[in-house]
Design a protein around this motif. Structure first.
Motif, PDB file in Angstrom:
ATOM      1  N   LYS A 259       2.199  -4.526  -9.998  1.00  0.00           N
ATOM      2  CA  LYS A 259       2.042  -4.129 -11.399  1.00  0.00           C
ATOM      3  C   LYS A 259       2.162  -2.616 -11.545  1.00  0.00           C
ATOM      4  N   SER A 260       1.543  -1.885 -10.628  1.00  0.00           N
ATOM      5  CA  SER A 260       1.631  -0.426 -10.675  1.00  0.00           C
ATOM      6  C   SER A 260       3.057   0.055 -10.432  1.00  0.00           C
ATOM      7  N   LEU A 261       3.788  -0.655  -9.561  1.00  0.00           N
ATOM      8  CA  LEU A 261       5.192  -0.311  -9.323  1.00  0.00           C
ATOM      9  C   LEU A 261       5.999  -0.474 -10.607  1.00  0.00           C
ATOM     10  N   PHE A 262       5.749  -1.567 -11.323  1.00  0.00           N
ATOM     11  CA  PHE A 262       6.482  -1.796 -12.577  1.00  0.00           C
ATOM     12  C   PHE A 262       6.134  -0.718 -13.601  1.00  0.00           C
ATOM     13  N   GLN A 263       4.881  -0.287 -13.621  1.00  0.00           N
ATOM     14  CA  GLN A 263       4.493   0.794 -14.534  1.00  0.00           C
ATOM     15  C   GLN A 263       5.148   2.113 -14.112  1.00  0.00           C
ATOM     16  N   HIS A 264       5.352   2.277 -12.802  1.00  0.00           N
ATOM     17  CA  HIS A 264       6.062   3.449 -12.289  1.00  0.00           C
ATOM     18  C   HIS A 264       7.516   3.452 -12.794  1.00  0.00           C
ATOM     19  N   PHE A 265       8.139   2.271 -12.804  1.00  0.00           N
ATOM     20  CA  PHE A 265       9.487   2.159 -13.369  1.00  0.00           C
ATOM     21  C   PHE A 265       9.492   2.674 -14.812  1.00  0.00           C
ATOM     22  N   ARG A 266       8.546   2.172 -15.579  1.00  0.00           N
ATOM     23  CA  ARG A 266       8.521   2.472 -17.011  1.00  0.00           C
ATOM     24  C   ARG A 266       8.236   3.954 -17.260  1.00  0.00           C
ATOM     25  N   ALA A 267       7.329   4.515 -16.471  1.00  0.00           N
ATOM     26  CA  ALA A 267       6.960   5.920 -16.647  1.00  0.00           C
ATOM     27  C   ALA A 267       8.098   6.867 -16.294  1.00  0.00           C
ATOM     28  N   SER A 268       9.028   6.403 -15.457  1.00  0.00           N
ATOM     29  CA  SER A 268      10.135   7.262 -15.031  1.00  0.00           C
ATOM     30  C   SER A 268      11.134   7.521 -16.153  1.00  0.00           C
ATOM     31  N   ASN A 269      11.157   6.637 -17.159  1.00  0.00           N
ATOM     32  CA  ASN A 269      12.139   6.705 -18.255  1.00  0.00           C
ATOM     33  C   ASN A 269      13.576   6.507 -17.788  1.00  0.00           C
ATOM     34  N   ALA A 270      13.751   5.996 -16.572  1.00  0.00           N
ATOM     35  CA  ALA A 270      15.087   5.702 -16.064  1.00  0.00           C
ATOM     36  C   ALA A 270      15.631   4.433 -16.721  1.00  0.00           C
TER      37      ALA A 270
ATOM     38  N   LYS B 202       0.830  -1.202   0.000  1.00  0.00           N
ATOM     39  CA  LYS B 202       0.000   0.000   0.000  1.00  0.00           C
ATOM     40  C   LYS B 202       0.866   1.254   0.000  1.00  0.00           C
ATOM     41  N   ALA B 203       2.193   1.066   0.004  1.00  0.00           N
ATOM     42  CA  ALA B 203       3.102   2.197   0.128  1.00  0.00           C
ATOM     43  C   ALA B 203       3.101   3.073  -1.124  1.00  0.00           C
ATOM     44  N   ASP B 204       3.461   4.334  -0.923  1.00  0.00           N
ATOM     45  CA  ASP B 204       3.657   5.221  -2.056  1.00  0.00           C
ATOM     46  C   ASP B 204       4.934   4.827  -2.781  1.00  0.00           C
ATOM     47  N   PHE B 205       4.976   5.084  -4.058  1.00  0.00           N
ATOM     48  CA  PHE B 205       6.160   4.752  -4.842  1.00  0.00           C
ATOM     49  C   PHE B 205       7.226   5.830  -4.658  1.00  0.00           C
ATOM     50  N   PRO B 206       8.485   5.432  -4.524  1.00  0.00           N
ATOM     51  CA  PRO B 206       9.556   6.429  -4.382  1.00  0.00           C
ATOM     52  C   PRO B 206       9.757   7.196  -5.685  1.00  0.00           C
ATOM     53  N   PRO B 207      10.131   8.467  -5.589  1.00  0.00           N
ATOM     54  CA  PRO B 207      10.387   9.238  -6.813  1.00  0.00           C
ATOM     55  C   PRO B 207      11.636   8.716  -7.527  1.00  0.00           C
TER      56      PRO B 207
ATOM     57  N   GLU C 193       1.132  -7.475 -20.108  1.00  0.00           N
ATOM     58  CA  GLU C 193       2.451  -6.854 -20.269  1.00  0.00           C
ATOM     59  C   GLU C 193       2.714  -5.763 -19.235  1.00  0.00           C
ATOM     60  N   ASP C 194       1.667  -5.220 -18.614  1.00  0.00           N
ATOM     61  CA  ASP C 194       1.864  -4.223 -17.563  1.00  0.00           C
ATOM     62  C   ASP C 194       2.393  -4.844 -16.276  1.00  0.00           C
ATOM     63  N   GLY C 195       2.301  -6.163 -16.181  1.00  0.00           N
ATOM     64  CA  GLY C 195       2.801  -6.853 -14.997  1.00  0.00           C
ATOM     65  C   GLY C 195       4.228  -7.331 -15.143  1.00  0.00           C
ATOM     66  N   VAL C 196       4.957  -6.770 -16.132  1.00  0.00           N
ATOM     67  CA  VAL C 196       6.337  -7.167 -16.391  1.00  0.00           C
ATOM     68  C   VAL C 196       7.205  -5.913 -16.436  1.00  0.00           C
ATOM     69  N   VAL C 197       8.398  -5.997 -15.871  1.00  0.00           N
ATOM     70  CA  VAL C 197       9.371  -4.912 -15.981  1.00  0.00           C
ATOM     71  C   VAL C 197       9.914  -4.886 -17.410  1.00  0.00           C
ATOM     72  N   TRP C 198       9.926  -3.702 -18.001  1.00  0.00           N
ATOM     73  CA  TRP C 198      10.506  -3.516 -19.339  1.00  0.00           C
ATOM     74  C   TRP C 198      11.941  -3.025 -19.134  1.00  0.00           C
ATOM     75  N   ALA C 199      12.898  -3.926 -19.284  1.00  0.00           N
ATOM     76  CA  ALA C 199      14.294  -3.623 -18.957  1.00  0.00           C
ATOM     77  C   ALA C 199      15.060  -3.134 -20.177  1.00  0.00           C
ATOM     78  N   ASN C 200      15.956  -2.194 -19.931  1.00  0.00           N
ATOM     79  CA  ASN C 200      16.888  -1.802 -20.985  1.00  0.00           C
ATOM     80  C   ASN C 200      17.972  -2.846 -21.159  1.00  0.00           C
ATOM     81  N   TYR C 201      18.320  -3.501 -20.050  1.00  0.00           N
ATOM     82  CA  TYR C 201      19.418  -4.466 -20.081  1.00  0.00           C
ATOM     83  C   TYR C 201      19.135  -5.522 -19.020  1.00  0.00           C
ATOM     84  N   THR C 202      19.442  -6.771 -19.346  1.00  0.00           N
ATOM     85  CA  THR C 202      19.288  -7.863 -18.384  1.00  0.00           C
ATOM     86  C   THR C 202      20.611  -8.597 -18.243  1.00  0.00           C
TER      87      THR C 202
END
Length: 517
Positions: free
Chosen positions: A143-154, A113-118, A174-183
Motif C-alpha cells: 500500500k505504501s509503495l502504491f502511495q509512493h507511485f502517486r506521490a511521485s506525480n509520474a 521491507k525494502a526502501d522505495f526506489p526514487p 483507496e490507498d491500497g490501489v494504484v491510481w493510473a493515468n492509463y490502463t
C-alpha cells in the motif's frame, strides 16, 4: 463491445492456448508485445526513465516481457520485482529467467521491507504488480509503495487492471490501489472502469487485442456490454421514401405543473427531434400558451386544473407515452397517475416525479406494463431501490428490481447503465456538461420518440441514451461543460444522428508508406 468477467477471461485464455496450439507463456509473450508496441509507437525511443514494477504472478510476467522488449530496443528501463510471497507462477519464472539472459541489469528484488526506489515526476511507471486474480487487500508495505507511485506525480500506466483494484468488487481502502493515468486492458475493458466508486482509479483505458480465440469472443454471452457507435449503427431504422407522419408514431407526453412547464417543453422538443411523427402534450392549463408558443409542432391537451394534473383524459391513440416530467407529487396527481397506470396498455417511459410517486406507493409498481422504461437519476433510483452499499450492490438491486417488475431501468450517470433483468448495457457517450437541469427530460423525450418509430423499448433505451450523450459530446465543442444546457442537447440531436454515418478522419500514411507513394 462485450465486457467479459474474470472467469470468462481465464476460460478464454485457456481455450485460446488449446485451439491455437500455443503455451500460456507464448500467450503472455503476445500480450507483453502488444503493450510494448503501444508504448514504442508513442515514445519512439525517447530516453525517459521507465520504472516497470512486476508482481510474481502472471501480471508480473506480462511486465517482465514488456521490460525485456523495452531493453532490447534501448529504452531507459528500471525493472523491479515486488517480492512479498513465494507463490510465483510458472510463466513469471520463465520470463524472469529470460530477462536475466537479456541484460546484465537484472530486476531489483523488492522485499516487503525494502526502501522505495526514487521516481521523478517526469518518469513513467508501469504497474504490473497485481492482475484480475487479486482476492484480498495488499499488505501495508505494498500500500505504501502504491502511495509512493502517486506521490511521485509520474505518469502511471497499468497493465490490464490497476493493481489493488478488484475486477468484481469495490476496494475497501483507496490507498491500497494504484491510481493510473492509463490502463491497457487485454481484449476488452473491465466493468470497474465505468462505475462511480471505481472509475477514479484509471483516467483513461484502451483495450488491446491479444488474439483471444475469435469464436470464443463471438459466441460467449456476457452479462455486460459497452454500447458505442458500432453497436448502434446496425439498429438504425432508415426512413422509407413514401412514408408519412403517421408512419412514425404518435408520442404523448404527460406532465408539468405550475413553474415546471419547461420540463414538458424540453421533452416535447426532444421527442420531435428524435423522429416521432406526431407529438401531443398533456399539461395543466397554465402551460397551454408556453407550449403552443415554444413548440408549435406539438399539439396540446390541458387538464381541467390550472396548476397541476388531476384527471388524465385523452381521446387520441398514442404509440408511446412519456410521463412524469415536472409533474409534481400532489395528492390529486398521485390519484390520477394511479388510475392512468391501471388503464394504460401503451409502451411507457416514466421519469422524474412519476418515479418518485412509484417510490412512495410501491404497490403501484405492480401496475406497470412489461418493459416499461424507468429513467431515474441517482436520488430517484435510491428512493426506488433503497440504499446500497456500493455500486456492485446497486447493480445487484437494480437487476433484481428489473426481473421482479419486468421493467427496464436507465441508471443515469457519467456512464449511464441500462439494466434489463440480468443484462447491463454501459453507455460510452456523454460528458459532465449533462450535469444540468432538464437533460433528463430530454432523454425521456428521445426514448419516447424512438419507441414511437417502432424500436423495441430496450433498443430505444440504448439508442436514446447513446444519442443523448453523443448530442452533448458534439454540443460541448461549441459551448463547453459549464455553459451546456438541455436545450443545446436537443439542438444537437440531429448532429448525433448524422454522426452515425460519418466516416472517421483519414489517418496520415506512416513514414515508410509516404516514401513509397
Amino acid at each position: 463491445m462485450k465486457i467479459f468477467s474474470k472467469e470468462q477471461i481465464y476460460k478464454g485464455d485457456k481455450l485460446t492456448a488449446k485451439k491455437q496450439n500455443i503455451t500460456s507463456t507464448e500467450l503472455m509473450e503476445r500480450a507483453g508485445t502488444q503493450i510494448f508496441n503501444w508504448i514504442h509507437q508513442r515514445m519512439q525511443g525517447a530516453q525517459v526513465p521507465i520504472h516497470v514494477f512486476c508482481g510474481i504472478g502472471n501480471n508480473g510476467g506480462d511486465g517482465l516481457v514488456l521490460a525485456r522488449q523495452l531493453i532490447n530496443y534501448g529504452y531507459n528501463v528500471h525493472t523491479y520485482v515486488v517480492n512479498c510471497s513465494d507463490k510465483r507462477t510458472q510463466d513469471f519464472l520463465v520470463n524472469y529467467e529470460r530477462i536475466k539472459q537479456t541484460t546484465k541489469k537484472w530486476p531489483i528484488m523488492l522485499n516487503c521491507k525494502a526502501d522505495f526506489p526514487p521516481i521523478g515526476p517526469d518518469d513513467i511507471i508501469v504497474d504490473a504488480v497485481f492482475g484480475i486474480g487479486l482476492n484480498r487487500p495488499p499488505n501495508e508495505w505494498v500500500k505504501s509503495l502504491f502511495q509512493h507511485f502517486r506521490a511521485s506525480n509520474a505518469f502511471t500506466l497499468a497493465i490490464d487492471l490497476p493493481s489493488g483494484l478488484y475486477a468484481d468488487k469495490v476496494p475497501e481502502d483507496e490507498d491500497g490501489v494504484v491510481w493510473a493515468n492509463y490502463t491497457l486492458s487485454f481484449q476488452s475493458p473491465k466493468l470497474v472502469f465505468f462505475l462511480p466508486d471505481t472509475s477514479k482509479y484509471t483516467r483513461q483505458w484502451e483495450a488491446l487485442d491479444i488474439g483471444i480465440d475469435l469464436e470464443f469472443l463471438q459466441q460467449t454471452d456476457t452479462e455486460v456490454e459497452l454500447i458505442g457507435k458500432n453497436e448502434m449503427l446496425p439498429i438504425y431504422k432508415p426512413r422509407e421514401k413514401f412514408s408519412n407522419k403517421g408512419t412514425y408514431g404518435h408520442g404523448l407526453l404527460i406532465g408539468g405543473s405550475y413553474g415546471k412547464i419547461g420540463a414538458m417543453i424540453l421533452s416535447g422538443r426532444a421527442t420531435l427531434a428524435s423522429g416521432a411523427g406526431l407529438v401531443t402534450t398533456f399539461i395543466p392549463k397554465c402551460g397551454y400558451i408556453p407550449m403552443q408558443s415554444v413548440v408549435p409542432e406539438a399539439m396540446v391537451i390541458t387538464d381541467v386544473d390550472d396548476e397541476k394534473l388531476t384527471a388524465i383524459k385523452f381521446e387520441i391513440a398514442p404509440t408511446a407515452i412519456g410521463i412524469g416530467m415536472g409533474m409534481g407529487q400532489d395528492e390529486k396527481t398521485q390519484t390520477t397517475f394511479q388510475k392512468f397506470l391501471k388503464s394504460n396498455s401503451v409502451p411507457l417511459v416514466i421519469d422524474a416525479d412519476g418515479i418518485n410517486l412509484l417510490s412512495k406507493h410501491k404497490d403501484d409498481l405492480k401496475l406497470l406494463k412489461p418493459q416499461t422504461v424507468l429513467t431515474p437519476h441517482p436520488k430517484e433510483l435510491e428512493r426506488l431501490l433503497g440504499k446500497w452499499k456500493n455500486d456492485f450492490d446497486k447493480l445487484k438491486k437494480a437487476k433484481a428490481f428489473s426481473k421482479k417488475y419486468k421493467c427496464i431501468i436507465v441508471i443515469k450517470g457519467a456512464h449511464t447503465i441500462t439494466v434489463f433483468e440480468d443484462k447491463l448495457y454501459v453507455n460510452s457517450t456523454g460528458n459532465p456538461g449533462l450535469a444540468t437541469g432538464g437533460t433528463g427530460d430530454v432523454l425521456t423525450g428521445i426514448i419516447t420518440g424512438l419507441i414511437c418509430q417502432g424500436y423495441e423499448p430496450l433498443t430505444a433505451s440504448l439508442f436514446g441514451v447513446y444519442l443523448h450523450g453523443k448530442s452533448a459530446d458534439i454540443a460541448v465543442e461549441d459551448y463547453g461543460y459549464q455553459s451546456l444546457t438541455a436545450s443545446h442537447v436537443v439542438d444537437y440531436v440531429a448532429q448525433a444522428f448524422l454522426d452515425l454515418f460519418a466516416m472517421p478522419p483519414a489517418q496520415p500514411p506512416a513514414e515508410n508508406e509516404e516514401e513509397n507513394l
